[in-house]
Enzyme design. Structure first.
Site, PDB file in Angstrom:
ATOM      1  N   LYS A 145       0.847  -1.198   0.000  1.00 15.90           N
ATOM      2  CA  LYS A 145       0.000   0.000   0.000  1.00 15.90           C
ATOM      3  C   LYS A 145       0.878   1.242   0.000  1.00 15.90           C
ATOM      4  CE  LYS A 145      -1.876   2.767   2.944  1.00 15.90           C
ATOM      5  NZ  LYS A 145      -1.796   4.039   2.176  1.00 15.90           N
ATOM      6  N   GLY A 172       7.593   4.693   7.727  1.00 16.34           N
ATOM      7  CA  GLY A 172       6.749   5.855   7.991  1.00 16.34           C
ATOM      8  C   GLY A 172       7.063   6.429   9.359  1.00 16.34           C
ATOM      9  N   SER A 173       6.061   7.052   9.966  1.00 18.82           N
ATOM     10  CA  SER A 173       6.285   7.777  11.219  1.00 18.82           C
ATOM     11  C   SER A 173       6.322   6.826  12.423  1.00 18.82           C
ATOM     12  CB  SER A 173       5.147   8.786  11.415  1.00 18.82           C
ATOM     13  OG  SER A 173       3.921   8.090  11.461  1.00 18.82           O
ATOM     14  N   GLY A 215       4.092   3.621  13.243  1.00 20.28           N
ATOM     15  CA  GLY A 215       4.928   2.445  13.492  1.00 20.28           C
ATOM     16  C   GLY A 215       4.472   1.691  14.731  1.00 20.28           C
ATOM     17  N   GLU A 238      10.894   0.942   9.644  1.00 18.85           N
ATOM     18  CA  GLU A 238      11.840   1.990   9.222  1.00 18.85           C
ATOM     19  C   GLU A 238      11.148   3.312   9.529  1.00 18.85           C
ATOM     20  OE1 GLU A 238      14.825   1.608   8.123  1.00 18.85           O
ATOM     21  OE2 GLU A 238      15.012  -0.308   7.091  1.00 18.85           O
ATOM     22  N   CYS A 247      13.703  10.823   5.759  1.00 20.66           N
ATOM     23  CA  CYS A 247      13.833  10.244   7.099  1.00 20.66           C
ATOM     24  C   CYS A 247      15.229  10.509   7.648  1.00 20.66           C
ATOM     25  CB  CYS A 247      13.552   8.756   7.050  1.00 20.66           C
ATOM     26  SG  CYS A 247      14.554   7.916   5.820  1.00 20.66           S
ATOM     27  N   GLU A 291      11.059  15.570  14.945  1.00 22.15           N
ATOM     28  CA  GLU A 291      11.273  15.497  13.499  1.00 22.15           C
ATOM     29  C   GLU A 291      10.330  16.512  12.842  1.00 22.15           C
ATOM     30  OE1 GLU A 291       9.796  12.010  11.366  1.00 22.15           O
ATOM     31  OE2 GLU A 291      11.715  11.908  10.319  1.00 22.15           O
TER      32      GLU A 291
HETATM   33  P1  NAD Z   1       2.930   8.008   8.004  1.00 24.45           P
HETATM   34  O1  NAD Z   1       3.373   7.144   9.106  1.00 24.45           O
HETATM   35  O2  NAD Z   1       1.877   9.012   8.262  1.00 24.45           O
HETATM   36  O3  NAD Z   1       2.386   7.119   6.793  1.00 24.45           O
HETATM   37  C1  NAD Z   1       3.157   6.101   6.219  1.00 24.45           C
HETATM   38  C2  NAD Z   1       2.229   5.086   5.580  1.00 24.45           C
HETATM   39  O4  NAD Z   1       1.440   4.483   6.601  1.00 24.45           O
HETATM   40  C3  NAD Z   1       1.241   5.659   4.567  1.00 24.45           C
HETATM   41  O5  NAD Z   1       1.090   4.762   3.494  1.00 24.45           O
HETATM   42  C4  NAD Z   1      -0.051   5.747   5.366  1.00 24.45           C
HETATM   43  O6  NAD Z   1      -1.212   5.692   4.556  1.00 24.45           O
HETATM   44  C5  NAD Z   1       0.066   4.513   6.229  1.00 24.45           C
HETATM   45  N1  NAD Z   1      -0.740   4.543   7.458  1.00 24.45           N
HETATM   46  C6  NAD Z   1      -1.148   5.622   8.170  1.00 24.45           C
HETATM   47  N2  NAD Z   1      -1.891   5.239   9.230  1.00 24.45           N
HETATM   48  C7  NAD Z   1      -1.948   3.874   9.190  1.00 24.45           C
HETATM   49  C8  NAD Z   1      -2.546   2.886  10.027  1.00 24.45           C
HETATM   50  N3  NAD Z   1      -3.262   3.212  11.090  1.00 24.45           N
HETATM   51  N4  NAD Z   1      -2.375   1.592   9.701  1.00 24.45           N
HETATM   52  C9  NAD Z   1      -1.643   1.229   8.622  1.00 24.45           C
HETATM   53  N5  NAD Z   1      -1.066   2.118   7.785  1.00 24.45           N
HETATM   54  C10 NAD Z   1      -1.201   3.431   8.071  1.00 24.45           C
HETATM   55  O7  NAD Z   1       4.251   8.666   7.418  1.00 24.45           O
HETATM   56  P2  NAD Z   1       4.387   9.715   6.231  1.00 24.45           P
HETATM   57  O8  NAD Z   1       3.881  11.024   6.703  1.00 24.45           O
HETATM   58  O9  NAD Z   1       3.817   9.134   4.978  1.00 24.45           O
HETATM   59  O10 NAD Z   1       5.979   9.729   6.049  1.00 24.45           O
HETATM   60  C11 NAD Z   1       6.791  10.489   6.841  1.00 24.45           C
HETATM   61  C12 NAD Z   1       7.430   9.661   7.936  1.00 24.45           C
HETATM   62  O11 NAD Z   1       8.060   8.512   7.374  1.00 24.45           O
HETATM   63  C13 NAD Z   1       8.537  10.410   8.645  1.00 24.45           C
HETATM   64  O12 NAD Z   1       8.475  10.168  10.015  1.00 24.45           O
HETATM   65  C14 NAD Z   1       9.799   9.805   8.040  1.00 24.45           C
HETATM   66  O13 NAD Z   1      10.945   9.931   8.842  1.00 24.45           O
HETATM   67  C15 NAD Z   1       9.391   8.392   7.863  1.00 24.45           C
HETATM   68  N6  NAD Z   1      10.252   7.725   6.879  1.00 24.45           N
HETATM   69  C16 NAD Z   1      11.158   6.789   7.314  1.00 24.45           C
HETATM   70  C17 NAD Z   1      12.031   6.182   6.403  1.00 24.45           C
HETATM   71  C18 NAD Z   1      13.050   5.165   6.838  1.00 24.45           C
HETATM   72  O14 NAD Z   1      13.546   4.439   5.978  1.00 24.45           O
HETATM   73  N7  NAD Z   1      13.415   5.082   8.107  1.00 24.45           N
HETATM   74  C19 NAD Z   1      11.958   6.527   5.052  1.00 24.45           C
HETATM   75  C20 NAD Z   1      11.020   7.468   4.650  1.00 24.45           C
HETATM   76  C21 NAD Z   1      10.168   8.059   5.582  1.00 24.45           C
END
Ligand code: NAD
Length: 476
Positions: free
Chosen positions: A170, A223-224, A228, A245, A279, A379
């Site tokens: 997704k 993601g965040s 996470g 991640e 990130c 962040e």
């Molecule tokens: P986010 O956590 O809001 O969303 C990431 C993904 O999770 C999206 O596809 C979103 O639709 C999905 N999601 C949201 N709520 C969910 C839930 N309840 N259940 C399942 N899936 C859900 O993050 P973002 O705003 O898209 O990205 C930014 C964040 O990602 C920052 O914190 C950044 O540091 C992190 N990031 C980390 C890495 C890494 O490799 N460590 C790489 C890129 C981004």
């Protein structure tokens, strides 16, 4: 506006409701994608399960051949993919082209890595033959963010497919278009229907339905930290492994003996790349007090020469991904202002003129940031650099390790002892010396210490994340 379908079992899926995708450079709607819910997710997971019985048995050389073909098709369509990525994310076209190249590299790399990935034998005694072998988890779920959609797609899907898993991915609702395109390319490359399924939709619905599905065997989440945690709970409920991640608050640490001609562009690029929405962005600058003033001056000058504009004009700095993201960054800056922040340059959204319809902001440099303040800890995920001076190496280590995160760090020094001591003492998954980010090397294991996550992707480590080891014991 273009309607784009999801890819399940090698076929298109559409839904009554859709999710609109905006171009962050103009605020214009560019596409609508399916708003998948539990029913669509269930179809995708079932398709992956059916495909997994055969895909795991496909000979290594044949699996590798499919991955290489995917890499070639990405190369063939590199310009188109880069344009699409730049449009949906707002990242400068040059960066998007580079991302497309790295995306292709992941599939090539994991094809080769797979072919040389062996188990081992264990010489316990003369009467027993013991060996280990790697086996796929089965069906893997992948949830990715909007900042590097193509690269992260490849980073997580290429090793998973290589090891014989079948996948459901997704993408983020803000930027799903290249993932969908890559899904079709994989089919064109000869990947069996159902081995890779792309489902679009919102996190709380599609993402939650996927990660909570009863028939997945592994979750890879990027993601965040906030989401996470939710994902980790979903994995714990079913006792399945997860790779997380997550975010970062990574420091660039500049010592008194650093070559500033190298450090300045390194520090500037580490925070402005992808408008700070990386990130591993170098969002904290820790600088020795003796070079503090001169370094801040150089960075201020570098920020002043930055070009800001729409992604397809290939500026240095594109827009943020959305109005919501920009408002979030602005609210951090408001709070910092309220606390008397020393904003050296920037700090504002660009609301007027041709850029007014997009989600642009100025590159922002804040000096004398208190390490325990919001700006020193959280962040921000925008082009905002927080500067804190230090007096000696002990203080540099303490400051570097003084947040909840531990993703990446940069060290700038000419002293070999300082370099090695920092690599040893800084708690981060990657530590760079006199460089930052290693130009996207797909070979380098990547992942977080502390709340930046757990598990590793990239490099040979990435293959192990998508497999489990089995020990065979034969009495002779
Ligand atoms: P986010 O956590 O809001 O969303 C990431 C993904 O999770 C999206 O596809 C979103 O639709 C999905 N999601 C949201 N709520 C969910 C839930 N309840 N259940 C399942 N899936 C859900 O993050 P973002 O705003 O898209 O990205 C930014 C964040 O990602 C920052 O914190 C950044 O540091 C992190 N990031 C980390 C890495 C890494 O490799 N460590 C790489 C890129 C981004």
């Amino acid at each position: 506006m273009k309607q784009v379908a999801a890819v399940t079992n090698g076929e298109s899926i559409e839904t009554r409701n859709t999710v609109v995708v905006l171009d962050p450079s103009s605020g214009e709607a560019i596409a609508q994608t399916p708003d998948c819910g539990p029913a669509e997710i269930d179809l995708a997971v079932s398709a992956a399960r059916r495909a997994s019985h055969a895909w795991r048995k496909v000979a290594v050389a044949d699996r590798a051949r499919v991955l290489r073909r995917i890499a070639q098709l990405i190369e063939r369509d590199r310009d188109d993919l880069a344009h699409l990525e730049a449009r949906q994310t707002g990242k400068p076209l040059r960066q998007a082209r580079r991302d497309a190249e790295i995306t292709s590299r992941y599939f090539d790399f994991y094809a080769s890595a797979l072919e040389t990935h062996y188990g081992s034998s264990i010489p316990l005694n003369a009467d027993t033959m013991i060996f280990t072998q790697w086996e796929p988890h089965g069906v893997t779920a992948h949830v990715i963010p909007w900042n590097y959609p193509m690269q992260i797609f490849a980073r997580t899907i290429a090793p998973a497919l290589a090891m014989g898993n079948c996948c459901v991915l997704k993408p983020a609702e803000e930027a799903p278009l290249t993932a969908l395109r890559l899904g079709w390319l994989a089919l064109e490359a000869g990947l069996p229907a159902g081995a890779l399924n792309i489902v679009t939709g919102y996190g709380e619905t599609a993402g939650a339905a996927l990660t909570g599905h009863g028939d997945i065997d592994h979750i890879s989440f990027t993601g965040s930290v906030e989401v996470g945690r939710i994902i980790a709970r979903a994995a714990a409920n079913r006792v399945i492994p997860a790779t997380l991640e997550l975010g970062g608050k990574s420091p660039n640490i500049v010592f008194a003996d650093a070559d500033l001609d190298r450090a300045v562009p390194g520090v500037v690029n580490a925070i402005l790349q992808n408008a700070g929405q990386t990130c591993s962005a170098g969002s904290r600058l820790l600088v020795h007090e003796s070079v503090h003033n001169v370094l801040v001056e150089h960075i201020e000058q570098a920020f002043a020469s930055v070009t800001i504009g729409p992604a397809l004009n290939d500026p240095t700095l594109g827009p943020l991904i959305s109005q919501t993201q920009r408002s979030r960054v602005m609210s951090f800056l408001e709070q910092a202002r309220g606390n008397g922040a020393n904003i050296v340059t920037g700090g504002n959204a660009l609301n007027g003129g041709v850029l007014g319809k997009g989600f642009f902001m100025q590159p922002t440099l804040i000096d004398d940031v208190a390490p325990d303040s919001l700006m020193g800890q959280d962040e921000i995920f925008g082009p905002v650099l927080a500067v804190t001076p230090f007096r000696n190496i002990e203080e540099a280590v303490r400051l570097a390790n003084g947040t909840d995160y531990g993703l990446v760090a940069g060290v700038w020094t000419r002293d070999l002892g300082t370099a090695h001591r920092m690599i040893r003492e800084v708690l981060a998954g990657q530590v760079f010396v006199n460089t930052y980010g290693a130009s996207g090397g797909v070979e380098l294991p990547f992942g977080g210490f502390k709340r930046s996550g757990y598990g590793r992707e990239k490099g040979a480590e990435g293959l192990r994340s998508f497999a489990q080891i089995k020990t065979g014991v034969v009495a002779l």
